[in-house]
Structures are given as structure tokens and as C-alpha cells.
Design a protein around this motif. Sequence first.
Motif, mmCIF file in Angstrom:
data_model
loop_
_atom_site.group_PDB
_atom_site.id
_atom_site.type_symbol
_atom_site.label_atom_id
_atom_site.label_comp_id
_atom_site.label_asym_id
_atom_site.label_seq_id
_atom_site.Cartn_x
_atom_site.Cartn_y
_atom_site.Cartn_z
ATOM 1 N N LEU A 91 -5.997 12.193 -3.296
ATOM 2 C CA LEU A 91 -7.150 12.861 -3.599
ATOM 3 C C LEU A 91 -6.940 13.980 -2.865
ATOM 4 O O LEU A 91 -7.484 13.465 -1.676
ATOM 5 C CB LEU A 91 -8.363 11.851 -3.481
ATOM 6 C CG LEU A 91 -8.809 10.727 -4.740
ATOM 7 C CD1 LEU A 91 -9.961 9.914 -4.440
ATOM 8 C CD2 LEU A 91 -8.764 11.294 -6.008
ATOM 9 N N ALA A 92 -6.735 14.762 -3.434
ATOM 10 C CA ALA A 92 -6.846 15.998 -3.417
ATOM 11 C C ALA A 92 -5.947 16.202 -1.626
ATOM 12 O O ALA A 92 -6.643 16.742 -0.431
ATOM 13 C CB ALA A 92 -8.157 16.705 -2.850
ATOM 14 N N GLY A 93 -5.050 15.375 -1.558
ATOM 15 C CA GLY A 93 -4.220 15.400 -0.285
ATOM 16 C C GLY A 93 -4.873 14.144 1.390
ATOM 17 O O GLY A 93 -4.380 13.878 2.267
ATOM 18 N N GLU A 94 -5.623 13.464 0.275
ATOM 19 C CA GLU A 94 -6.349 12.641 1.113
ATOM 20 C C GLU A 94 -6.001 11.292 0.650
ATOM 21 O O GLU A 94 -5.698 11.089 -0.608
ATOM 22 C CB GLU A 94 -7.830 12.406 1.641
ATOM 23 C CG GLU A 94 -8.305 13.728 2.385
ATOM 24 C CD GLU A 94 -9.238 13.754 3.673
ATOM 25 O OE1 GLU A 94 -9.815 13.020 4.261
ATOM 26 O OE2 GLU A 94 -10.629 14.297 2.201
ATOM 27 N N SER A 95 -5.933 10.605 1.832
ATOM 28 C CA SER A 95 -5.462 8.732 0.835
ATOM 29 C C SER A 95 -6.385 8.080 0.514
ATOM 30 O O SER A 95 -7.746 8.181 1.295
ATOM 31 C CB SER A 95 -4.670 8.731 1.436
ATOM 32 O OG SER A 95 -3.660 9.346 1.296
ATOM 33 N N VAL A 96 -6.461 7.248 -0.699
ATOM 34 C CA VAL A 96 -7.058 5.800 -0.795
ATOM 35 C C VAL A 96 -6.181 4.847 -0.211
ATOM 36 O O VAL A 96 -5.727 5.086 -1.482
ATOM 37 C CB VAL A 96 -7.907 5.645 -1.718
ATOM 38 C CG1 VAL A 96 -8.567 4.914 -1.592
ATOM 39 C CG2 VAL A 96 -8.676 7.111 -2.026
ATOM 40 N N GLU A 97 -6.505 4.421 0.979
ATOM 41 C CA GLU A 97 -5.184 3.058 0.295
ATOM 42 C C GLU A 97 -6.121 1.755 -0.584
ATOM 43 O O GLU A 97 -6.906 0.810 -0.136
ATOM 44 C CB GLU A 97 -5.395 2.223 1.734
ATOM 45 C CG GLU A 97 -4.311 1.546 2.364
ATOM 46 C CD GLU A 97 -3.969 0.991 3.592
ATOM 47 O OE1 GLU A 97 -2.983 -0.359 3.826
ATOM 48 O OE2 GLU A 97 -4.231 1.768 4.381
ATOM 49 N N VAL A 98 -4.999 0.923 -0.750
ATOM 50 C CA VAL A 98 -4.709 -0.046 -1.651
ATOM 51 C C VAL A 98 -4.263 -1.617 -0.726
ATOM 52 O O VAL A 98 -3.879 -1.827 0.245
ATOM 53 C CB VAL A 98 -3.775 -0.203 -3.055
ATOM 54 C CG1 VAL A 98 -3.549 -1.712 -3.545
ATOM 55 C CG2 VAL A 98 -4.168 0.802 -3.951
ATOM 56 N N ILE A 99 -5.550 -2.296 -0.763
ATOM 57 C CA ILE A 99 -5.861 -3.576 0.307
ATOM 58 C C ILE A 99 -5.816 -4.540 -0.701
ATOM 59 O O ILE A 99 -6.660 -4.945 -1.294
ATOM 60 C CB ILE A 99 -6.769 -3.877 0.985
ATOM 61 C CG1 ILE A 99 -6.900 -2.312 1.970
ATOM 62 C CG2 ILE A 99 -6.121 -5.049 2.185
ATOM 63 C CD1 ILE A 99 -8.247 -2.133 2.948
ATOM 64 N N PRO A 100 -4.977 -5.486 -1.413
ATOM 65 C CA PRO A 100 -4.751 -6.491 -1.662
ATOM 66 C C PRO A 100 -5.400 -7.556 -0.790
ATOM 67 O O PRO A 100 -5.879 -7.642 0.027
ATOM 68 C CB PRO A 100 -4.034 -7.028 -2.066
ATOM 69 C CG PRO A 100 -2.404 -6.361 -1.811
ATOM 70 C CD PRO A 100 -3.136 -5.172 -0.414
ATOM 71 N N THR A 101 -6.782 -8.046 -2.013
ATOM 72 C CA THR A 101 -7.615 -9.639 -1.271
ATOM 73 C C THR A 101 -8.034 -10.480 -2.230
ATOM 74 O O THR A 101 -9.265 -10.676 -2.383
ATOM 75 C CB THR A 101 -9.070 -8.463 -0.747
ATOM 76 O OG1 THR A 101 -9.525 -7.439 -1.568
ATOM 77 C CG2 THR A 101 -8.506 -7.751 1.007
ATOM 78 N N PRO A 102 -6.736 -11.266 -2.333
ATOM 79 C CA PRO A 102 -7.349 -12.411 -3.109
ATOM 80 C C PRO A 102 -8.595 -13.393 -2.290
ATOM 81 O O PRO A 102 -8.192 -13.112 -1.471
ATOM 82 C CB PRO A 102 -5.914 -12.614 -3.213
ATOM 83 C CG PRO A 102 -4.944 -12.397 -1.902
ATOM 84 C CD PRO A 102 -5.311 -11.370 -1.783
ATOM 85 N N GLY A 103 -8.697 -14.479 -3.367
ATOM 86 C CA GLY A 103 -9.587 -15.199 -2.952
ATOM 87 C C GLY A 103 -11.002 -15.432 -4.098
ATOM 88 O O GLY A 103 -11.565 -16.586 -5.165
ATOM 89 N N CYS A 113 -7.795 -9.515 -6.948
ATOM 90 C CA CYS A 113 -9.101 -8.906 -5.470
ATOM 91 C C CYS A 113 -8.189 -7.734 -5.520
ATOM 92 O O CYS A 113 -7.384 -8.038 -3.992
ATOM 93 C CB CYS A 113 -9.572 -9.637 -5.594
ATOM 94 S SG CYS A 113 -11.361 -10.379 -6.240
ATOM 95 N N ILE A 114 -8.811 -6.633 -5.365
ATOM 96 C CA ILE A 114 -7.889 -5.628 -4.606
ATOM 97 C C ILE A 114 -9.341 -4.733 -3.620
ATOM 98 O O ILE A 114 -10.644 -4.698 -4.359
ATOM 99 C CB ILE A 114 -7.671 -3.912 -5.547
ATOM 100 C CG1 ILE A 114 -6.301 -4.799 -6.314
ATOM 101 C CG2 ILE A 114 -7.526 -2.992 -4.642
ATOM 102 C CD1 ILE A 114 -4.851 -4.753 -5.348
ATOM 103 N N SER A 115 -9.317 -4.175 -2.122
ATOM 104 C CA SER A 115 -10.061 -3.703 -1.907
ATOM 105 C C SER A 115 -9.755 -2.284 -1.627
ATOM 106 O O SER A 115 -8.403 -1.771 -1.327
ATOM 107 C CB SER A 115 -9.997 -3.924 -0.265
ATOM 108 O OG SER A 115 -11.446 -5.296 -1.198
ATOM 109 N N PHE A 116 -10.418 -1.283 -1.065
ATOM 110 C CA PHE A 116 -9.877 0.104 -1.207
ATOM 111 C C PHE A 116 -10.350 0.670 0.453
ATOM 112 O O PHE A 116 -11.626 0.498 0.702
ATOM 113 C CB PHE A 116 -9.984 0.360 -2.191
ATOM 114 C CG PHE A 116 -9.246 0.403 -3.324
ATOM 115 C CD1 PHE A 116 -8.527 1.041 -4.157
ATOM 116 C CD2 PHE A 116 -10.158 -0.129 -4.290
ATOM 117 C CE1 PHE A 116 -7.840 0.690 -4.948
ATOM 118 C CE2 PHE A 116 -10.253 -0.595 -5.749
ATOM 119 C CZ PHE A 116 -8.722 -0.034 -6.408
#
Length: 232
Positions: free
Chosen positions: A86-98, A103-106
Amino acid sequence: MEIKQFKYSRDNFGYLVFSGQEALAIDAGAVGPMNQFARENQLKIKFVTNTHLHQDHTCGNPAMLEKTNAQFLDCKTLKAGQVIELAGESVEVIPTPGHTLDCISFAAGDFLVTGDTLFNGTVGNCFSGDLDAFFHSIKRLTAYPAKTKIYSGHDYVEDSMKYARIIEKENPHIDAYLKSYDPEKVVSTLDDEFKVNPYIRFNAPEIQDLLKQKNLPSSTEQERFKAMMEVY
Ligand SMILES: [Fe+2]
């Protein structure tokens, strides 16, 4: 990176994560208010995604995609470490199954969007049945710095603290946690969670003693997490 929380239905939360003029809508149930906020702040909603595919989280997708030119990122196809820009900044995807296996966290800036994996005051139900996966997801999230802010998928704070008090009657931090609870903006830090959230307190001496008293398996943190999830 910034974040704005939107409450919808009874206790669901959706989020706009944004940088510059670009935004990511996560669990876009509050379609109207999200678009209004985007308009007022000159944000373009570039992406729409979900923390998992439960209907209460995905219900806003069709209307949001219809109202915007956003790209839909199906959370089932998001990969560990993938980055949403987003506008040169990052949101990272973290798989968080359970809670569910999809389930994904960001992670972005100083915050995590944790969906139904980690709530403010509790954790999600383990509908997948995979408590080992859930444990590793919780370890992954709680490894972030203590000041990291937790933005979750539901407001369960009051019920969670009633239950936390049943588990740990003497916990002196519950009152302060409830005092800082604001239903209009529900957020806590990992540090707060380590003080009150019984399901991530599996290394706290109080929880270790409790499990020992009940003769539950407690020699490893994984055993303690699973015992807490199974018994409480
Ligand atoms: Fe869910």
C-alpha cells in the motif's frame, strides 16, 4: 501504516489498513461506513480480503467489490510471508491456522489483525480440531514485540474477562484491562494480553500452578496451551 476499526453486526470487526492514499479492506462487513471513511480521507480501497472464510467475515465482500474497483485477494490463496503493498508500505500475510485451517493474520506497522485467532482477552474456538496448529499460530503472533497492538475479529472483551476471572480469581490485572476497555475502539497490546488472557498465559506461574493442581499435563508450553483449550 494506519488502521481504522469498524464494528458491524453485533460484535464483528472489519478494518481498513491504509498508507498514503491506498487502503486494504479486511472483513469488509461495514461496507457503508468503510466507503464513507475512505471518501472522507481520500483513500482508494485497492484490495479486499478476509481473515478467514466464515460468513460473518466475508458477508461484505460482494457489496464492497461492487462499490469499488478493488482487487479481491482470496485468503485461501495468500501465502506465508506474502506482502500486500500500500503506497510503498507492506502488510505481511501470516497464516494462523487453528480456529479454521484457512485463518490468516496480517502484520503491519505496530499492529496485528488477528481475526478469530487471537481476541482481546481470549482466543478463538478451535473449529479445525488442530490444537497443535493453533498453538504454533499463537506462538507466532505472541512473538511480536510486547507493544504490538491487537486488532481482532470480534468484541468479546466483557465476556472474556468474566471468564478470565473464573479461571484466575486473583488476577489483579483484569480490573485495569476492563477499565481501559472502550467499545468504540477495541484494542489491546500483546503486553496486556500476557497479563489477562488465560489462553496465552500458559507460561505464567499462576496458570502452571492451576494446571498442576488439576493434574493436567503441564510440562511443556504446548501441553499447557492444549490443556487450557481443552478444559476451559
Ligand atoms: Fe470465525
